[in-house]
Design a protein around this motif. Structure first.
Motif, PDB file in Angstrom:
ATOM      1  N   ILE A 461      -8.054   5.059  -1.219  1.00  0.00           N
ATOM      2  CA  ILE A 461      -6.820   5.253  -0.455  1.00  0.00           C
ATOM      3  C   ILE A 461      -6.614   4.096   0.526  1.00  0.00           C
ATOM      4  CG2 ILE A 461      -5.648   6.744   1.218  1.00  0.00           C
ATOM      5  CD1 ILE A 461      -5.659   7.748  -1.696  1.00  0.00           C
ATOM      6  N   GLU A 462      -7.682   3.643   1.141  1.00  0.00           N
ATOM      7  CA  GLU A 462      -7.570   2.520   2.079  1.00  0.00           C
ATOM      8  C   GLU A 462      -6.989   1.289   1.382  1.00  0.00           C
ATOM      9  OE1 GLU A 462     -10.812  -0.481   3.764  1.00  0.00           O
ATOM     10  OE2 GLU A 462     -10.994   1.498   4.706  1.00  0.00           O
ATOM     11  N   GLU A 463      -7.511   0.955   0.197  1.00  0.00           N
ATOM     12  CA  GLU A 463      -7.034  -0.233  -0.524  1.00  0.00           C
ATOM     13  C   GLU A 463      -5.581  -0.075  -0.961  1.00  0.00           C
ATOM     14  OE1 GLU A 463      -8.514  -3.089  -0.755  1.00  0.00           O
ATOM     15  OE2 GLU A 463     -10.268  -2.314   0.286  1.00  0.00           O
ATOM     16  N   PHE A 464      -5.187   1.132  -1.374  1.00  0.00           N
ATOM     17  CA  PHE A 464      -3.805   1.359  -1.802  1.00  0.00           C
ATOM     18  C   PHE A 464      -2.847   1.251  -0.618  1.00  0.00           C
ATOM     19  CE2 PHE A 464      -4.921   4.085  -5.813  1.00  0.00           C
ATOM     20  CZ  PHE A 464      -5.572   2.989  -6.337  1.00  0.00           C
ATOM     21  N   MET A 465      -3.265   1.786   0.526  1.00  0.00           N
ATOM     22  CA  MET A 465      -2.405   1.711   1.706  1.00  0.00           C
ATOM     23  C   MET A 465      -2.271   0.262   2.196  1.00  0.00           C
ATOM     24  SD  MET A 465      -1.428   4.797   1.973  1.00  0.00           S
ATOM     25  CE  MET A 465      -1.816   5.249   0.276  1.00  0.00           C
ATOM     26  N   LEU A 466      -3.365  -0.494   2.142  1.00  0.00           N
ATOM     27  CA  LEU A 466      -3.308  -1.905   2.532  1.00  0.00           C
ATOM     28  C   LEU A 466      -2.320  -2.669   1.651  1.00  0.00           C
ATOM     29  CD1 LEU A 466      -7.099  -2.811   3.071  1.00  0.00           C
ATOM     30  CD2 LEU A 466      -5.377  -2.438   4.816  1.00  0.00           C
ATOM     31  N   THR A 467      -2.334  -2.362   0.369  1.00  0.00           N
ATOM     32  CA  THR A 467      -1.443  -3.041  -0.577  1.00  0.00           C
ATOM     33  C   THR A 467       0.015  -2.723  -0.275  1.00  0.00           C
ATOM     34  OG1 THR A 467      -3.173  -2.928  -2.272  1.00  0.00           O
ATOM     35  CG2 THR A 467      -0.937  -3.388  -3.023  1.00  0.00           C
ATOM     36  N   ALA A 468       0.312  -1.451   0.012  1.00  0.00           N
ATOM     37  CA  ALA A 468       1.686  -1.060   0.344  1.00  0.00           C
ATOM     38  C   ALA A 468       2.115  -1.681   1.671  1.00  0.00           C
ATOM     39  CB  ALA A 468       1.793   0.462   0.412  1.00  0.00           C
ATOM     40  N   ASN A 469       1.219  -1.731   2.636  1.00  0.00           N
ATOM     41  CA  ASN A 469       1.533  -2.338   3.931  1.00  0.00           C
ATOM     42  C   ASN A 469       1.857  -3.827   3.779  1.00  0.00           C
ATOM     43  OD1 ASN A 469       1.127   0.041   5.348  1.00  0.00           O
ATOM     44  ND2 ASN A 469      -1.003  -0.412   5.842  1.00  0.00           N
ATOM     45  N   GLU A 470       1.103  -4.496   2.919  1.00  0.00           N
ATOM     46  CA  GLU A 470       1.356  -5.925   2.675  1.00  0.00           C
ATOM     47  C   GLU A 470       2.730  -6.120   2.027  1.00  0.00           C
ATOM     48  OE1 GLU A 470      -0.627  -9.797   0.385  1.00  0.00           O
ATOM     49  OE2 GLU A 470      -1.479  -7.793   0.088  1.00  0.00           O
ATOM     50  N   ALA A 471       3.066  -5.266   1.071  1.00  0.00           N
ATOM     51  CA  ALA A 471       4.365  -5.371   0.394  1.00  0.00           C
ATOM     52  C   ALA A 471       5.513  -5.151   1.369  1.00  0.00           C
ATOM     53  CB  ALA A 471       4.435  -4.368  -0.754  1.00  0.00           C
ATOM     54  N   ALA A 472       5.374  -4.199   2.282  1.00  0.00           N
ATOM     55  CA  ALA A 472       6.428  -3.936   3.273  1.00  0.00           C
ATOM     56  C   ALA A 472       6.652  -5.153   4.158  1.00  0.00           C
ATOM     57  CB  ALA A 472       6.047  -2.722   4.119  1.00  0.00           C
ATOM     58  N   ALA A 473       5.559  -5.782   4.597  1.00  0.00           N
ATOM     59  CA  ALA A 473       5.682  -6.968   5.447  1.00  0.00           C
ATOM     60  C   ALA A 473       6.308  -8.127   4.683  1.00  0.00           C
ATOM     61  CB  ALA A 473       4.308  -7.361   5.986  1.00  0.00           C
ATOM     62  N   ARG A 474       5.939  -8.272   3.409  1.00  0.00           N
ATOM     63  CA  ARG A 474       6.531  -9.337   2.585  1.00  0.00           C
ATOM     64  C   ARG A 474       8.040  -9.160   2.458  1.00  0.00           C
ATOM     65  NH1 ARG A 474       3.067 -11.080  -2.762  1.00  0.00           N
ATOM     66  NH2 ARG A 474       1.065 -11.536  -1.732  1.00  0.00           N
ATOM     67  N   LEU A 475       8.445  -7.916   2.264  1.00  0.00           N
ATOM     68  CA  LEU A 475       9.877  -7.635   2.127  1.00  0.00           C
ATOM     69  C   LEU A 475      10.643  -8.129   3.346  1.00  0.00           C
ATOM     70  CD1 LEU A 475      12.299  -6.175   0.738  1.00  0.00           C
ATOM     71  CD2 LEU A 475      11.608  -4.124   2.007  1.00  0.00           C
ATOM     72  N   ALA A 476      10.185  -7.761   4.540  1.00  0.00           N
ATOM     73  CA  ALA A 476      10.884  -8.141   5.768  1.00  0.00           C
ATOM     74  C   ALA A 476      10.859  -9.645   5.982  1.00  0.00           C
ATOM     75  CB  ALA A 476      10.252  -7.433   6.957  1.00  0.00           C
ATOM     76  N   LYS A 477       9.730 -10.262   5.683  1.00  0.00           N
ATOM     77  CA  LYS A 477       9.608 -11.708   5.887  1.00  0.00           C
ATOM     78  C   LYS A 477      10.520 -12.478   4.938  1.00  0.00           C
ATOM     79  CE  LYS A 477       5.968 -15.188   6.474  1.00  0.00           C
ATOM     80  NZ  LYS A 477       4.503 -15.436   6.349  1.00  0.00           N
ATOM     81  N   GLU A 478      10.591 -12.016   3.700  1.00  0.00           N
ATOM     82  CA  GLU A 478      11.458 -12.675   2.723  1.00  0.00           C
ATOM     83  C   GLU A 478      12.934 -12.491   3.068  1.00  0.00           C
ATOM     84  OE1 GLU A 478      10.293 -11.159  -1.061  1.00  0.00           O
ATOM     85  OE2 GLU A 478       8.336 -12.156  -1.031  1.00  0.00           O
TER      86      GLU A 478
END
Length: 724
Positions: A461-478
């Motif tokens: 669960i930790e690894e899956f949540m980290l992956t989703a958190n990274e994707a959310a940040a990428r979205l905003a940055k892009e």
């Protein structure tokens, strides 16, 4: 008309008075600057300012304002001088211990203040600080004046001496403080209480207090925890307006119209995995193989659908910032009607979610992602321990039946998690060991303390949540829109220099580098991992790290070795996640970039600052409460012998930690007689015998004393240990 004229006249007089005050402030500073000595008699200064013709009141006000602003200071003999001439500066008291305190200067430097130089200052007081010679490498100072008072409240224990009641404060001093009994509520000896200062002295022991409320016996951790919550200003009850909103939302249920424009994922094998006692289930997962790798689905409760911006619920959530968890209790960020009800992804119930679908290649690298509003129906309320049993092949028949709808997905999740863990290792993310505690509470009393075990399900669960958190940040940055990022900056240079100095003293090499990077932290840990110095090195590296916080700027995450990172996965219990959901929702709604910037620029800054502060407060509360419960548990073990490891070394002794995470102090005065050297913060060494107590060293200790009220546990070395 006459009323308007009167109003204008009053405003004119006020403006005139303020102008006069400003004039006097300029005069005072000018005369003191030109004066050939550092100080001037106040009467002489007043005469120079020519206050005889009705200006004395303005002079007095100007003088008071300059003093409270830290521009001028009053010395002995009614002399006044500019603070800049005395190398004193303004700051605030941040925290106190019994024999010392800390002040944060306005320039950002934190100063250690010995107790004898505190001048009776309390947390929140605005003060003048003068730097003094440091006994360590850290800045030290003394308080030379108190400019304004902060909190007047403090907690402590009632103690009678010759029939007279005194307050023994939890912080502030070693002295008993006199109680104004006629102004106080009723109390008894040993009560844990909240007191209010009614008179300030020049030392903490000279303060006078009244008892405002009684929490119960100081021997009970629950009473002490209640005092801690009160002192920190934790909101334990929701305002009626907030509860009313929550009840209305809960009673309305999931409306049919809410499913419009949402992807229907109710047929997908989606489920949650949490602790056995969890009630606020805000994340669910799904996973499937794709043509070139994997598709990970992370489905988060759509709290922003219910908690609208600037509503009473939203304002209260921002004020709280986070849920607070201590012992067997929780102070939720949102009322239970939402946190445990309509927002919780309970099994076999339709729930509104914000889903992230992340496409990963065979190596776990993100190749694409998309977010969408969705509706799900969780198949199973998974429990970490049960999923761990399944992965180990030790599931009971009942477990097999419970998890049959998602058994295939559990195996796929395990496989994908291994790939993501391997990817993290390729990034050289340092694997620091941090141990959390589980407090076993029965009938309100702590009866056991255990280290929290982290199995494979927790890692998944930790690894899956980290992956989703990274994707959310990428979205905003892009998209280049305002956002609330989770950042972790590089360690402060001075801490890395200190690490570089200390490692050789433990017989370990420090990697050579121009700029300290995560790979270097990993190398340090790996070199120590198979030695008896690992716990010490792990602690040193951990303490060298900067604190993670929230920011409107995407500054990256040092510890995770990620350029883009945010908190997206826990909007029920963390306000930054709720803020991120609100922004992503408007991105999905198709709003223009300019509109999003205008709407969220200020909001992102405010949410980041307030959420960082709320997180620090919650961590302090949780840590202090946990200490009290641990002390309550150790009361039943006074006199018992334990094996422990030295967890930190100080000039007054060292701390040792038991295998169950409980830590106690072995004070210098209880060690074998001698002269101890604390020239290096990894060891306390007796100069003549050479006996040394080193970070990470195993020692046998006896629990000698416990104070539940302060959360303090004292150990002494076992006699056999001392003889050796």
């Amino acid at each position: 008309m006459s009323g308007r004229k009167t109003k204008k006249k009053i405003l004119s007089q006020k403006n005139s008075t303020q102008q006069s005050v400003e004039t006097y402030k300029n005069k005072i500073v000018t005369f003191l600057t030109k004066h050939d000595r550092k100080t001037m008699q106040i009467a002489q200064l007043e005469a120079k300012c020519r206050t005889k013709k009705g200006g004395r009141a303005n002079f007095t006000k100007a003088f008071g304002e300059l003093r409270s602003e830290g521009v001028i200071m009053v010395k002995k003999g009614m002399n006044v001088g500019l603070c800049s001439r005395f190398n004193v500066f303004t700051g605030s008291i941040t925290r106190l211990s019994r024999t010392f305190g800390f002040a944060l200067a306005d320039n950002g430097t934190e100063y250690f203040i010995p107790g004898k130089f505190m001048l009776g200052a309390m947390p929140g007081d605005r003060v003048l600080i003068s730097e003094i010679e440091s006994r360590t490498d850290e800045p030290e100072g003394e308080i030379v004046d108190i400019l304004s008072f902060g909190s007047q409240e403090l907690t402590g224990v009632i103690e009678y001496d010759y029939g007279i009641p005194y307050l023994v404060p939890d912080t502030a001093s070693n002295s008993h403080i006199v109680i104004e009994t006629e102004q106080s509520v009723q109390f008894e000896n040993g009560d844990k209480v909240l007191a209010e200062i009614v008179h300030r002295g020049r030392r903490h022991a000279e303060h006078r207090v009244r008892i405002a409320s009684v929490f119960g016996s100081s021997e009970h951790a629950a009473s002490c925890a209640e005092a801690i919550l009160t002192l920190h200003g934790a909101h334990t009850e929701f305002p009626e307006e907030v509860l009313k909103e929550a009840r209305k939302i809960s009673e309305g249920g999931v409306q049919e119209y809410s499913l419009n424009n949402r992807e229907d994922l109710r047929d997908m094998p989606i489920f949650t995995i949490d602790g056995a006692d969890s009630k606020d289930l805000d994340d669910a997962v799904s996973v499937e193989r794709s043509e070139n790798g994997w598709r990970l689905g992370v489905h988060i409760a759509d709290v922003s659908h219910y908690v609208r911006g600037n509503s009473a619920l939203d304002k209260e959530a921002m004020l709280r910032g986070t849920s607070i968890y201590y012992a067997d209790k929780v102070i939720p960020m949102l009322p239970k009607e939402l946190s445990n009800g309509i927002c919780s992804l309970n099994p076999n119930e339709d729930r509104l979610t914000l889903s992230a679908f992340i496409d990963l290649d065979a190596n776990g690298e993100i190749v694409a992602y998309r977010f969408c509003k969705s509706v799900i129906r969780s198949r199973v309320k998974g429990v970490y321990s049960e999923v761990n049993s399944i992965l180990c092949g030790e599931a009971s028949p009942d477990m097999d039946e419970k998890y049959s709808p998602v058994r295939k997905e559990i195996m796929l999740m395990n496989e994908l998690a291994d790939i993501l863990i391997e990817k993290k290792q390729r990034r050289h993310a340092p694997e620091l060991d941090t141990t959390e505690s589980i407090l076993v509470i029965e009938n309100g009393i702590c009866c056991d303390v255990l280290p929290r075990e982290r199995g494979k399900a927790e890692r998944i669960i930790e690894e899956f949540m980290l992956t989703a958190n990274e994707a959310a940040a990428r979205l905003a940055k892009e998209k280049q829109i305002p956002f609330v990022y989770r950042i972790h900056e590089s360690p402060p240079e001075e801490k890395i220099e200190r690490l570089h100095e200390l490692l050789p003293r433990l017989g370990l090499e420090c990697p050579h580098f121009r700029e300290f990077k995560p790979v270097h932290a990993g190398q340090i840990l790996e070199e120590a991992r198979e030695t008896d110095k690992f716990e010490a090195v792990n602690l040193m590296v951990l303490r060298s790290m900067a604190k993670a916080k929230y920011s409107p700027e995407p500054l990256g995450h040092f510890g995770l070795v990620l350029e883009d990172y945010a908190h997206f996965t826990s909007p029920i219990r963390r306000y930054p996640d709720l803020a991120v959901h609100r922004i992503i929702t408007d991105i999905l709604a198709g709003y223009e970039k300019e509109w999003l910037i205008k709407r969220y620029s200020g909001f992102a800054v405010n949410a980041a600052e307030r959420s960082s502060a709320a997180e620090l407060k919650a961590l302090a509360i949780e840590r202090e409460c946990e200490d009290c419960y641990k002390a309550e548990y150790m009361k039943a073990h006074i006199g018992e012998v334990f094996t422990a490891r030295i967890s930190s070394v100080t000039e007054f002794g060292f701390y040792a930690e038991l295998s169950n995470t409980i830590e106690g102090l072995i004070h210098l005065r209880t060690l074998p007689e001698g002269e101890y050297d604390y020239s290096e913060p990894v060891a306390l060494t007796e100069k003549f015998s050479g006996v040394s107590y080193t970070l990470g060293m195993t020692v046998r200790v006896i629990c000698s004393a416990v104070n539940v009220s302060s959360g303090r546990i004292d150990f002494v070395l076992d006699n056999e240990e001392q003889e050796e």
